[in-house]
Motif scaffolding. Structure first.
Motif, PDB file in Angstrom:
ATOM      1  N   LEU A 144       3.843  42.663   5.404  1.00 18.28           N
ATOM      2  CA  LEU A 144       5.008  41.867   5.809  1.00 18.28           C
ATOM      3  C   LEU A 144       5.196  41.907   7.321  1.00 18.28           C
ATOM      4  N   TYR A 145       5.037  43.101   7.888  1.00 17.61           N
ATOM      5  CA  TYR A 145       5.164  43.264   9.338  1.00 17.61           C
ATOM      6  C   TYR A 145       4.104  42.417  10.047  1.00 17.61           C
ATOM      7  N   GLY A 146       2.868  42.492   9.559  1.00 16.62           N
ATOM      8  CA  GLY A 146       1.774  41.717  10.145  1.00 16.62           C
ATOM      9  C   GLY A 146       2.029  40.222  10.027  1.00 16.62           C
ATOM     10  N   ALA A 147       2.539  39.798   8.865  1.00 18.10           N
ATOM     11  CA  ALA A 147       2.815  38.373   8.659  1.00 18.10           C
ATOM     12  C   ALA A 147       3.825  37.871   9.684  1.00 18.10           C
ATOM     13  N   GLY A 210       8.463  54.945   1.061  1.00 16.21           N
ATOM     14  CA  GLY A 210       8.312  54.656  -0.356  1.00 16.21           C
ATOM     15  C   GLY A 210       9.465  53.867  -0.936  1.00 16.21           C
ATOM     16  N   VAL A 211      10.332  53.359  -0.056  1.00 15.67           N
ATOM     17  CA  VAL A 211      11.467  52.578  -0.538  1.00 15.67           C
ATOM     18  C   VAL A 211      11.165  51.087  -0.367  1.00 15.67           C
ATOM     19  N   ILE A 212      11.255  50.347  -1.449  1.00 14.45           N
ATOM     20  CA  ILE A 212      11.116  48.892  -1.339  1.00 14.45           C
ATOM     21  C   ILE A 212      12.494  48.279  -1.508  1.00 14.45           C
ATOM     22  N   VAL A 218      13.344  40.409   2.603  1.00 13.28           N
ATOM     23  CA  VAL A 218      13.976  39.157   3.038  1.00 13.28           C
ATOM     24  C   VAL A 218      13.936  39.056   4.565  1.00 13.28           C
ATOM     25  N   TYR A 219      14.186  40.184   5.228  1.00 15.92           N
ATOM     26  CA  TYR A 219      14.161  40.179   6.696  1.00 15.92           C
ATOM     27  C   TYR A 219      12.801  39.727   7.232  1.00 15.92           C
ATOM     28  N   PHE A 220      11.743  40.377   6.761  1.00 15.35           N
ATOM     29  CA  PHE A 220      10.414  40.034   7.285  1.00 15.35           C
ATOM     30  C   PHE A 220      10.036  38.588   6.941  1.00 15.35           C
ATOM     31  N   LEU A 221      10.336  38.175   5.715  1.00 16.38           N
ATOM     32  CA  LEU A 221      10.008  36.793   5.337  1.00 16.38           C
ATOM     33  C   LEU A 221      10.811  35.800   6.175  1.00 16.38           C
ATOM     34  N   SER A 222      12.059  36.168   6.503  1.00 20.44           N
ATOM     35  CA  SER A 222      12.868  35.268   7.328  1.00 20.44           C
ATOM     36  C   SER A 222      12.300  35.139   8.734  1.00 20.44           C
ATOM     37  N   VAL A 223      11.924  36.287   9.315  1.00 17.11           N
ATOM     38  CA  VAL A 223      11.337  36.241  10.662  1.00 17.11           C
ATOM     39  C   VAL A 223      10.094  35.353  10.645  1.00 17.11           C
ATOM     40  N   THR A 224       9.248  35.555   9.628  1.00 13.46           N
ATOM     41  CA  THR A 224       8.033  34.748   9.506  1.00 13.46           C
ATOM     42  C   THR A 224       8.396  33.260   9.411  1.00 13.46           C
ATOM     43  N   ALA A 225       9.323  32.947   8.533  1.00 16.46           N
ATOM     44  CA  ALA A 225       9.682  31.542   8.314  1.00 16.46           C
ATOM     45  C   ALA A 225      10.267  30.923   9.580  1.00 16.46           C
ATOM     46  N   VAL A 226      11.134  31.671  10.257  1.00 14.49           N
ATOM     47  CA  VAL A 226      11.771  31.127  11.461  1.00 14.49           C
ATOM     48  C   VAL A 226      10.720  30.807  12.529  1.00 14.49           C
ATOM     49  N   PHE A 227       9.802  31.734  12.763  1.00 18.98           N
ATOM     50  CA  PHE A 227       8.818  31.489  13.827  1.00 18.98           C
ATOM     51  C   PHE A 227       7.821  30.396  13.439  1.00 18.98           C
ATOM     52  N   LEU A 228       7.460  30.319  12.158  1.00 16.40           N
ATOM     53  CA  LEU A 228       6.574  29.231  11.738  1.00 16.40           C
ATOM     54  C   LEU A 228       7.287  27.889  11.875  1.00 16.40           C
ATOM     55  N   PHE A 229       8.562  27.877  11.522  1.00 15.72           N
ATOM     56  CA  PHE A 229       9.354  26.654  11.658  1.00 15.72           C
ATOM     57  C   PHE A 229       9.408  26.217  13.130  1.00 15.72           C
TER      58      PHE A 229
END
Lengths: 241, 320
Positions: A144-147, A210-212, A218-229
């Motif tokens: 997620l971090y890499g994405a 070990g905590v998911i 949601v945070y990482f996916l949001s960052v990814t989505a915002v920058f791709l957008f």
């Protein structure tokens, strides 16, 4: 979908056909290997090490600050430099297909790189009895971090025709987002909370333990989505320049 | 007003203006390209040819004006337009790290061709562009001439309705120039071709109609034969008249010394292009005819004078 795949496949071919990908892969494996070993091999400072990958995960994110931009900086900057963007943008391909295709290629390369690190946990499982939970969650966090880091790189490579500029600006943004949580200690109250919530690193830490937590995903996916957008919008804007 | 039927037109550009910063690269450019026609843009370097082509292909929108291609708006329905064009940009930008066939396959997929068709067409275009011996070579290792062929190959791969070729023969050796021109002529039998060049004989050889563009404006539009004639001894007058098109044309034709009258409307104004045998100054006569018919003479300009200046800046001779 077919166009996205075509764009991605072309970039993957270029990755494996040019030295840069191998150099990035090699640096990543050498550095993570060193940090993995430091974490699990007994030493004077750490005579009874734990059979875990926490050291590897922690350092991997820092190494990705440098290496993720190296994977993305070429993707659109070079097309703009060489002028091939003229043929790309006059082909019946939508802007988002271009961005997603190129992004998918860089993500594929990152996943391949992470796949090669799987022999670290393999060694642990053979020679020790590690807790599998943090290993699974750590890898999820790292992906997620890499994405997110690659998505930041996609934006900078879209806005400039200079690969070096694209690379360094991306490094700057990823580093700033990774280390910003340190500054939250200087502040108090709401601003401290806000700043620590923005940071990439502060959302990564739980994965290493070990905590998911859905919040972090949601945070990482949001960052990814915002920058791709933003990258897609930047490419659209490029047509109007 | 318009004597051509718009549905016959593959490309129609009206009042195109494009600014780079404060300076217009093209200004008020109007033209139409008929289906199956080979149209040439002729003009010295920096005249606005590349800008026009980039607008037609949808690479950038015009600051003002409108282009339709097969009745699709280049800006509003960009994707439909891009599906119908094959484009060779001036600098022939190619992915230098890819082998020729992989590159063509990539471009074919981007154009949405089914893979079986891609395979068939790749072998077709490799034959057509004579790339047979080099189809596995990395593009970066090819000479300029061969890269040009790869550029043409990718432009015609998907059998587009319109081919846009920006300076297709620039920087390649003379034998390849001849081959490339022959190839373009063959392609023009079935496709609509728009090409640009700064070489007069080249345009004369390939094109059915020529637009001369200079400092961002279209200064003349003619067949290559008429252009050549004009160079040899025909003057041209541009006359703007307020009056009924058909009658004005007929009246102007009757003037002694006039060889041809054509009409086009520019922003709603009626502009007549009058061909006159060289050496005769018919301005007096024309103004008398217009005024005596109670029409309004709005402007009159001797065009050939300025055309000569432009021709001087064109490449008129080839050293083969």
């Amino acid at each position: 979908m077919r166009t996205i795949r075509a764009v991605a496949w072309k970039e993957i071919q270029v990755y494996f056909g040019t030295p840069i990908a191998y150099i990035v892969g090699l640096i990543f494996l050498v550095l993570t290997g060193i940090f993995f070993a430091i974490g699990v091999v007994p030493s004077e400072n750490n005579p009874f090490p734990e059979a875990s990958l926490s050291n590897f995960f922690q350092w991997s994110t820092t190494i990705l600050i440098l290496l993720a931009p190296a994977l993305t900086m070429r993707l659109l900057a070079e097309e703009q430099k060489l002028g091939t963007i003229e043929l790309l943008l006059t082909s019946p391909v939508r802007d988002w297909e271009i961005i997603l295709g190129k992004y998918a290629a860089s993500l594929t390369f990152l996943l391949a790189m992470l796949l090669l690190t799987l022999y670290y946990p393999l060694l642990l499982f053979i020679f020790a009895d590690p807790d599998p939970g943090p290993i699974y969650s750590g890898y999820l966090g790292l992906v997620l971090y890499g994405a997110a880091a690659l998505a930041i790189g996609m934006l900078t490579t879209t806005i400039t025709s200079n690969q070096i500029v694209a690379g360094f600006v991306a490094m700057g943004i990823i580093a700033a987002l990774s280390f910003v949580h340190f500054s939250s200690e200087l502040l108090g109250g709401f601003s401290a909370l806000l700043i620590s919530e923005i940071g990439l690193q502060s959302h990564f830490e739980d994965f290493g333990r070990g905590v998911i937590d859905t919040k972090h995903i949601v945070y990482f996916l949001s960052v990814t989505a915002v920058f791709l957008f933003l990258a897609i919008r930047a490419l659209e804007f490029r047509r109007w320049r | 007003m318009e004597d051509r039927k718009p549905d016959n037109l593959m490309i129609q550009a009206s009042e195109l203006t494009h600014y780079y910063g404060p300076r217009p690269a093209i200004q008020d450019v109007n033209f139409g390209v008929k289906r199956g026609e080979i149209l040439g843009f002729l003009g010295p370097n920096g005249a606005g040819k590349t800008t026009t082509m980039r607008i037609i292909t949808g690479f950038m929108p015009p600051t003002q004006g409108k282009v339709t291609l097969a009745d699709y708006d280049v800006v509003e329905q960009s994707l439909a337009v891009r599906q119908r064009i094959g484009y060779l940009p001036e600098t022939v930008p190619l992915h230098t790290e890819m082998p020729v066939t992989s590159y063509l396959k990539y471009m074919g997929t981007l154009r949405g061709m089914p893979s079986r068709q891609i395979k068939r067409r790749i072998s077709d275009v490799i034959d057509l562009c004579r790339l047979g011996d080099y189809h596995k070579t990395i593009i970066g290792k090819l000479s300029k001439g061969f890269r040009q062929r790869v550029g043409i190959a990718q432009a015609i791969l998907h059998e587009p309705e319109v081919l846009v070729l920006d300076e297709p023969t620039i920087g390649i050796d003379p034998i390849q120039v001849v081959e490339t021109r022959r190839l373009i002529q063959d392609l023009g039998k079935e496709q609509t071709v728009v090409l640009s060049s700064h070489i007069l004989p080249e345009v004369n050889m390939i094109c059915e109609r020529v637009l001369i563009i200079h400092e961002g404006m279209i200064v003349a539009e003619d067949t290559p034969e008429n252009l050549a004639q004009r160079l040899q001894g025909v003057d041209q007058l541009q006359v703007e008249v307020g009056g009924p098109v058909r009658e004005v044309t007929a009246a102007l034709r009757q003037i002694k010394g006039v060889t041809e009258v054509t009409h086009r409307s520019q922003q709603g104004r009626n502009v007549f292009t009058v061909q006159v045998q060289r050496g005769q100054d018919l301005r007096d006569e024309i103004s008398r005819v217009v005024v005596s018919n109670d029409w309004r003479l709005l402007s009159m300009q001797l065009v050939s004078m300025s055309l000569e200046d432009i021709f001087l800046r064109l490449t008129t001779h080839e050293e083969l």
